[in-house]
Design a protein around this motif. Structure first.
Motif, mmCIF file in Angstrom:
data_model
loop_
_atom_site.group_PDB
_atom_site.id
_atom_site.type_symbol
_atom_site.label_atom_id
_atom_site.label_comp_id
_atom_site.label_asym_id
_atom_site.label_seq_id
_atom_site.Cartn_x
_atom_site.Cartn_y
_atom_site.Cartn_z
ATOM 1 N N SER A 40 0.967 -1.121 0.027
ATOM 2 C CA SER A 40 -0.050 -0.102 0.138
ATOM 3 C C SER A 40 0.901 1.310 0.021
ATOM 4 O O SER A 40 0.512 2.426 -0.735
ATOM 5 N N VAL A 41 2.104 1.168 0.685
ATOM 6 C CA VAL A 41 2.895 2.386 0.638
ATOM 7 C C VAL A 41 3.468 2.429 -0.605
ATOM 8 O O VAL A 41 3.582 3.811 -1.144
ATOM 9 N N VAL A 42 3.660 1.500 -1.344
ATOM 10 C CA VAL A 42 4.314 1.539 -2.947
ATOM 11 C C VAL A 42 3.099 2.047 -3.571
ATOM 12 O O VAL A 42 3.381 3.071 -4.652
ATOM 13 N N LEU A 43 1.942 1.888 -3.551
ATOM 14 C CA LEU A 43 0.769 2.359 -4.271
ATOM 15 C C LEU A 43 0.176 3.867 -4.016
ATOM 16 O O LEU A 43 -0.345 4.315 -4.842
ATOM 17 N N PHE A 44 0.471 4.175 -2.583
ATOM 18 C CA PHE A 44 -0.162 5.518 -2.397
ATOM 19 C C PHE A 44 0.327 6.581 -3.278
ATOM 20 O O PHE A 44 -0.715 7.224 -3.640
ATOM 21 N N PRO A 45 1.655 6.681 -3.959
ATOM 22 C CA PRO A 45 1.816 7.809 -4.875
ATOM 23 C C PRO A 45 0.850 7.718 -5.978
ATOM 24 O O PRO A 45 0.508 8.841 -6.577
ATOM 25 N N VAL A 46 0.733 6.484 -6.623
ATOM 26 C CA VAL A 46 -0.441 6.262 -7.639
ATOM 27 C C VAL A 46 -1.529 6.662 -7.219
ATOM 28 O O VAL A 46 -2.215 7.394 -8.137
ATOM 29 N N VAL A 47 -2.157 6.325 -6.078
ATOM 30 C CA VAL A 47 -3.565 6.732 -5.663
ATOM 31 C C VAL A 47 -3.848 8.150 -5.677
ATOM 32 O O VAL A 47 -4.682 8.777 -5.937
ATOM 33 N N LYS A 53 -4.611 14.711 -9.547
ATOM 34 C CA LYS A 53 -4.292 15.024 -11.040
ATOM 35 C C LYS A 53 -5.684 14.725 -11.864
ATOM 36 O O LYS A 53 -6.220 15.517 -12.717
ATOM 37 N N LEU A 54 -6.245 13.356 -11.734
ATOM 38 C CA LEU A 54 -7.032 13.035 -12.564
ATOM 39 C C LEU A 54 -8.493 13.068 -12.219
ATOM 40 O O LEU A 54 -9.591 12.677 -12.724
ATOM 41 N N ARG A 55 -8.686 13.526 -10.590
ATOM 42 C CA ARG A 55 -9.938 13.723 -10.207
ATOM 43 C C ARG A 55 -10.809 12.586 -9.908
ATOM 44 O O ARG A 55 -11.964 12.469 -9.894
ATOM 45 N N PHE A 56 -10.112 11.353 -9.958
ATOM 46 C CA PHE A 56 -10.665 10.003 -9.587
ATOM 47 C C PHE A 56 -11.212 10.028 -8.045
ATOM 48 O O PHE A 56 -10.461 10.451 -7.098
ATOM 49 N N ASN A 57 -12.590 9.399 -7.811
ATOM 50 C CA ASN A 57 -12.700 9.416 -6.273
ATOM 51 C C ASN A 57 -11.952 8.236 -5.798
ATOM 52 O O ASN A 57 -11.331 7.443 -6.418
ATOM 53 N N ARG A 58 -12.001 8.103 -4.381
ATOM 54 C CA ARG A 58 -11.000 7.170 -3.730
ATOM 55 C C ARG A 58 -11.369 5.962 -3.913
ATOM 56 O O ARG A 58 -10.367 5.074 -3.933
ATOM 57 N N ILE A 59 -12.451 5.267 -4.019
ATOM 58 C CA ILE A 59 -12.778 3.964 -4.248
ATOM 59 C C ILE A 59 -12.032 3.680 -5.785
ATOM 60 O O ILE A 59 -11.431 2.476 -5.767
ATOM 61 N N PHE A 60 -12.431 4.371 -6.510
ATOM 62 C CA PHE A 60 -12.140 4.121 -8.073
ATOM 63 C C PHE A 60 -10.372 4.149 -8.004
ATOM 64 O O PHE A 60 -9.791 3.204 -8.634
ATOM 65 N N SER A 61 -9.812 5.089 -7.384
ATOM 66 C CA SER A 61 -8.259 5.297 -7.447
ATOM 67 C C SER A 61 -7.884 3.894 -6.940
ATOM 68 O O SER A 61 -6.842 3.410 -7.339
ATOM 69 N N ALA A 62 -8.484 3.549 -5.739
ATOM 70 C CA ALA A 62 -8.062 2.381 -4.997
ATOM 71 C C ALA A 62 -8.026 1.115 -5.742
ATOM 72 O O ALA A 62 -7.228 0.370 -5.944
ATOM 73 N N VAL A 63 -9.237 0.796 -6.515
ATOM 74 C CA VAL A 63 -9.305 -0.359 -7.340
ATOM 75 C C VAL A 63 -8.487 -0.434 -8.469
ATOM 76 O O VAL A 63 -7.503 -1.364 -8.757
ATOM 77 N N VAL A 64 -8.016 0.768 -9.188
ATOM 78 C CA VAL A 64 -7.424 0.808 -10.434
ATOM 79 C C VAL A 64 -6.013 0.741 -10.185
ATOM 80 O O VAL A 64 -5.178 -0.114 -10.592
ATOM 81 N N SER A 65 -5.611 1.268 -8.878
ATOM 82 C CA SER A 65 -4.042 0.859 -8.414
ATOM 83 C C SER A 65 -3.802 -0.431 -7.973
ATOM 84 O O SER A 65 -2.669 -1.102 -8.325
ATOM 85 N N PHE A 162 -8.648 -1.667 1.022
ATOM 86 C CA PHE A 162 -9.090 -1.153 2.529
ATOM 87 C C PHE A 162 -8.111 -0.286 3.240
ATOM 88 O O PHE A 162 -8.505 0.829 3.669
ATOM 89 N N PHE A 163 -6.883 -0.529 3.168
ATOM 90 C CA PHE A 163 -6.032 0.144 3.563
ATOM 91 C C PHE A 163 -5.890 1.545 2.874
ATOM 92 O O PHE A 163 -5.707 2.547 3.650
ATOM 93 N N LEU A 164 -5.805 1.449 1.566
ATOM 94 C CA LEU A 164 -5.883 2.667 0.945
ATOM 95 C C LEU A 164 -7.178 3.556 0.777
ATOM 96 O O LEU A 164 -7.057 4.787 0.951
#
Length: 372
Positions: A40-47, A53-65, A162-164
């Motif tokens: 999750s630490v690795v993915l946090f910058p992506v999320v 920048k892309l204005r994704f909501n939190r659920i969608f950004s977490a799923v995509v990452s 869930f962590f993200l």
């Protein structure tokens, strides 16, 4: 006073024993959680990029990452599996070539030991073809085991999601948990340092893997070994297991070199090159890239790997350094455990100076005074 100190030491010892026992019993829960936190630490910058920048909501950004990381990992290990299957499919020819080279050595052993070569080769206990094929199988099983740990943890992507998603909720819980022992600012400082330690370790590890993979591949290419880039980066991937991973990874290309080359010196050359690269990685590459960001001394690093390997096997070897580095951050900010943080860290120059150098310095000063 002495009784109080003894009681305090005994209590600390009991806490350590209880923690280790709990970690061993609950490893099926703790290990996936730890992998999830680190990834999750690795993915946090992506999320964060997707949200800001892309204005994704939190659920969608977490799923995509999470899907992106899982796809990447599956693709890497699928490629490794296909390549290993291709290599193993040629194992019959490798076995035949290895037999031709080993049988003369067995004849030499026959002269010195009196054992018949037929007994050595055809014995049920030591049949040459079976021995070599089993050796290939053992190496392959190990590589798959160490490489598919995350893939076998079905719950890890779910935990990561869930962590993200709940990261602010969990951070608020940690603040509430620590409010009796430290201020919110101190808790925030500790969390920031924990995040930085994990991020720096992981980014540094990927960078070191790439450099070591290139060096391995160039070395194998110069020796003319088959599949140089595959073996080079496969062994670099095994840097996930600190200190011994690259040496273990050198066994497979060494066997291929022994089977395909005219001289056994090629196999020795493979192990020699990989050992030299391991030396460069441990003493120059990793310290230069990670620097003091993960400041654990070498003795503690090795000891932690041994302890966590006994506790959680291969997973423990991978998790040893990130966990130990995190413990150091926590200990450094704890009044009661600060001394343990000092023990985990790199010793300063004053602790590495020898008395001989000090005496030489005094002797030179005396000579200067006499000359004056």
């Amino acid at each position: 006073m002495e009784t109080k100190v003894t009681h305090h030491i005994a209590l600390d010892f009991f806490v350590v024993i209880a923690t280790v026992f709990t970690a061993y019993i609950l490893q099926g829960i703790i290990v996936p959680l730890l992998f999830s936190i680190i990834l999750s630490v690795v993915l946090f910058p992506v999320v964060s990029f997707l949200e800001r920048k892309l204005r994704f909501n939190r659920i969608f950004s977490a799923v995509v990452s999470v899907i992106f990381l899982c796809t990447l990992i599956i693709a890497v290990f699928t490629f490794i599996g296909i390549q290993l299957e291709s290599i193993i499919s040629e194992s019959d020819s490798y076995v035949a070539k290895i037999e031709k080279k080993i049988i003369p050595l067995i004849h030499e052993a026959e002269k010195s030991t009196g054992l018949k070569s037929a007994e050595i080769i055809e014995s049920k206990n030591l049949k040459m073809e079976k021995m070599v094929k089993d050796h290939f199988s053992s190496i392959t099983d190990f590589l798959f085991a160490s490489g598919s740990i995350l893939g076998n943890m079905i719950v890890v992507p779910l935990y990561m999601f869930f962590f993200l998603l709940y990261r602010k909720f969990f951070i608020s819980f940690i603040y509430s948990l620590c409010e009796r022992r430290c201020s919110k600012e101190d808790a925030k400082t500790i969390l920031t340092k924990l995040y930085n330690v994990q991020q720096n370790y992981l980014v540094g590890l990927v960078t070191v893997m790439f450099i070591v993979g290139v060096l391995n591949s160039v070395g194998l290419l110069l020796l003319g070994i088959d599949y140089p880039f595959f073996f080079g980066f496969l062994c670099a991937l095994l840097l996930l297991i600190p200190y011994i991973g690259i040496l273990i990874g050198s066994l497979l290309p060494a066997l291929v070199a022994f089977a395909t080359k005219d001289s056994f010196w090629y196999a020795i050359g493979v192990i020699g090159i990989f050992s030299f690269i391991q030396f460069l990685e441990g003493n120059f590459i990793t310290p230069k890239i990670t620097g003091s960001k993960v400041s654990i001394n070498a003795f503690v690093s090795i000891l932690s790997i041994v302890i966590f390997a006994m506790l959680w096997g291969t997973s423990g070897m991978i998790l040893a350094l990130p966990i130990t580095a995190s413990l150091k951050v926590v200990f450094d900010h704890s009044t009661n455990f600060k001394v343990y943080g000092f023990l985990l860290g790199e010793p300063t120059e004053e602790f590495l100076k020898s008395r001989a150098r000090r005496r030489l310095k005094i002797w030179k000063q005396i000579r200067r005074n006499k000359n004056k």
